[in-house]
Design a protein around this motif. Structure first.
Motif, PDB file in Angstrom:
ATOM      1  N   HIS A 174       7.285  -1.963   2.826  1.00 40.22           N
ATOM      2  CA  HIS A 174       6.117  -1.818   1.875  1.00 40.22           C
ATOM      3  C   HIS A 174       5.509  -0.618   1.550  1.00 40.22           C
ATOM      4  O   HIS A 174       5.323   0.072   2.721  1.00 40.22           O
ATOM      5  N   ILE A 175       5.662   0.241   0.426  1.00 36.95           N
ATOM      6  CA  ILE A 175       4.897   1.371   0.303  1.00 36.95           C
ATOM      7  C   ILE A 175       3.580   1.321  -0.281  1.00 36.95           C
ATOM      8  O   ILE A 175       3.233   0.561  -1.188  1.00 36.95           O
ATOM      9  N   PRO A 207       3.945   5.680   3.764  1.00 41.42           N
ATOM     10  CA  PRO A 207       2.891   6.128   3.169  1.00 41.42           C
ATOM     11  C   PRO A 207       3.044   6.218   1.399  1.00 41.42           C
ATOM     12  O   PRO A 207       4.104   6.497   1.078  1.00 41.42           O
ATOM     13  N   GLY A 208       2.129   5.899   0.660  1.00 38.60           N
ATOM     14  CA  GLY A 208       2.316   5.901  -0.618  1.00 38.60           C
ATOM     15  C   GLY A 208       0.933   6.246  -1.248  1.00 38.60           C
ATOM     16  O   GLY A 208      -0.057   7.123  -1.109  1.00 38.60           O
ATOM     17  N   GLY A 218       8.088   7.568  -1.471  1.00 38.85           N
ATOM     18  CA  GLY A 218       8.354   6.461  -0.593  1.00 38.85           C
ATOM     19  C   GLY A 218      10.076   5.824  -0.696  1.00 38.85           C
ATOM     20  O   GLY A 218      10.450   5.405   0.215  1.00 38.85           O
ATOM     21  N   ALA A 219      10.462   5.605  -1.754  1.00 43.91           N
ATOM     22  CA  ALA A 219      11.728   5.248  -2.219  1.00 43.91           C
ATOM     23  C   ALA A 219      12.794   6.253  -1.455  1.00 43.91           C
ATOM     24  O   ALA A 219      13.772   5.698  -0.598  1.00 43.91           O
ATOM     25  N   LEU A 233       8.203  -3.987  -1.514  1.00 45.96           N
ATOM     26  CA  LEU A 233       6.874  -4.181  -2.121  1.00 45.96           C
ATOM     27  C   LEU A 233       6.079  -2.927  -2.419  1.00 45.96           C
ATOM     28  O   LEU A 233       5.558  -2.351  -1.477  1.00 45.96           O
ATOM     29  N   ALA A 234       5.861  -2.440  -3.546  1.00 49.17           N
ATOM     30  CA  ALA A 234       4.964  -1.422  -3.770  1.00 49.17           C
ATOM     31  C   ALA A 234       3.699  -1.430  -4.129  1.00 49.17           C
ATOM     32  O   ALA A 234       3.364  -2.779  -4.363  1.00 49.17           O
TER      33      ALA A 234
END
Length: 324
Positions: A174-175, A207-208, A218-219, A233-234
């Protein structure tokens, strides 16, 4: 215009207000004269003369596709109810304080704040002056007097994880959205769903933030990890498009190697070349509740106590599939 139509200014006023007191022929002459000279009545001035502005001020983020979609819904609900909308944008060089001050200067009768990030004390201060509706942010009672309309963000994240697990994914990252409205609930929903599926030891939160750049960062971090997750999951659709762009540049096929899910179901997600699986927010219902609560406060009508929480729904498109 009165001279052009051959009538008194009083009759012109009656016709332009669509009030009783002018015959059909007179009304037709006045309207024809108005059309010939390009006259348009100043609705706002008329409202001010009545000591009511009937203006709902809406603060929105200029760079958020989801806010643009919400604005369409707000107009669709407000105008039939006899209210006009005044917009004030939050941008890189224009903070929320200035945005709300502009709406107050325009004599807005109520404020609808889309995803406000101002301190709760500031929102409470505004609510002491006029009705305030916060959309898409949980306040947990920290801003007395503020009406809250939001999506069940934690449930949306759980739906996303359930979908991925049903496809066979186990390594799901998860970002998150940092301090953005809704981020904590989505983060909690992700963790809860992973634990419920027996995947607590595989929880990975990076962290995003709200933007494509946050998703891309994040990617890139995920691509450097071993093993790589098979799904991401963004926080929102903008972040998810940053993820997609980074994976494309790294020649990591989506969804063959990594599945991606966004959040919002904004118009961005529906673009054919993006075709993003996402958690949809019920925009018409959010707009209906936000405008409805603002008007109810203005008209002295009873409002149900507590937050208005709207259920999300998963929208499956082309960026999720079974893991390779």
């Amino acid at each position: 215009m009165a001279a052009r139509a051959g009538v008194s200014t009083a009759l012109v006023s009656i016709v332009m207000r669509d009030a009783k007191g002018a015959g059909a022929a007179t009304r037709e002459r006045v309207l024809q004269a108005a059309q010939e000279i390009g006259y348009r009545p100043d609705a706002r001035a008329r409202l001010l003369r009545s000591h009511r502005s009937h203006l709902l001020g809406v603060q929105f983020g200029l760079q958020h596709p989801f806010h643009s979609d919400l604005l369409e819904g707000v107009y669709a609900v407000a105008e039939p109810a006899g209210y006009q909308i005044a917009l004030s944008a939050v941008a890189a060089g224009r903070g929320e304080q200035r945005a709300t001050d502009t709406l107050l200067a325009d004599r807005c009768e109520a404020l609808i704040l889309l995803g406000p990030q101002a301190p709760a004390a500031r929102l409470a201060e505004l609510a002491a002056q006029l009705p305030v509706v916060s959309v898409a942010r949980r306040l947990r009672g920290s801003a007395p007097g503020v009406e809250v309309v939001r999506t069940a963000d934690d449930e949306g994240a759980r739906q996303a994880v359930d979908h991925l697990v049903a496809l066979g994914h186990r390594d799901i990252a998860h970002i998150d959205g940092g301090r953005a409205p809704g981020a904590a609930d989505r983060r909690r929903g992700y963790r809860t769903a992973m634990s419920r599926h027996g995947l607590a030891d595989r929880v990975r939160v990076l962290p995003g933030g709200l933007t494509e750049e946050d998703g891309a960062a994040g990617a890139r971090a995920l691509l450097d990890t071993t093993p790589r997750p098979t799904a991401v999951l963004a926080f929102n659709d903008r972040s998810a498009t940053g993820v997609l762009d980074t994976l494309l540049r790294a020649r990591v096929p989506v969804p063959d190697e990594i599945s991606v899910i966004g959040f919002d179901d904004s118009h961005l997600a529906r673009l054919a070349h993006i075709n993003l699986t996402t958690v949809g927010q019920n925009i018409p219902r959010l707009a209906e509740l936000a405008v409805g609560r603002a008007i109810a406060r203005l008209e002295g009508e009873r409002i149900p106590e507590g937050e208005a929480v709207v259920a999300p729904h998963l929208v499956v498109r082309g960026t999720t599939a079974e893991p390779a």
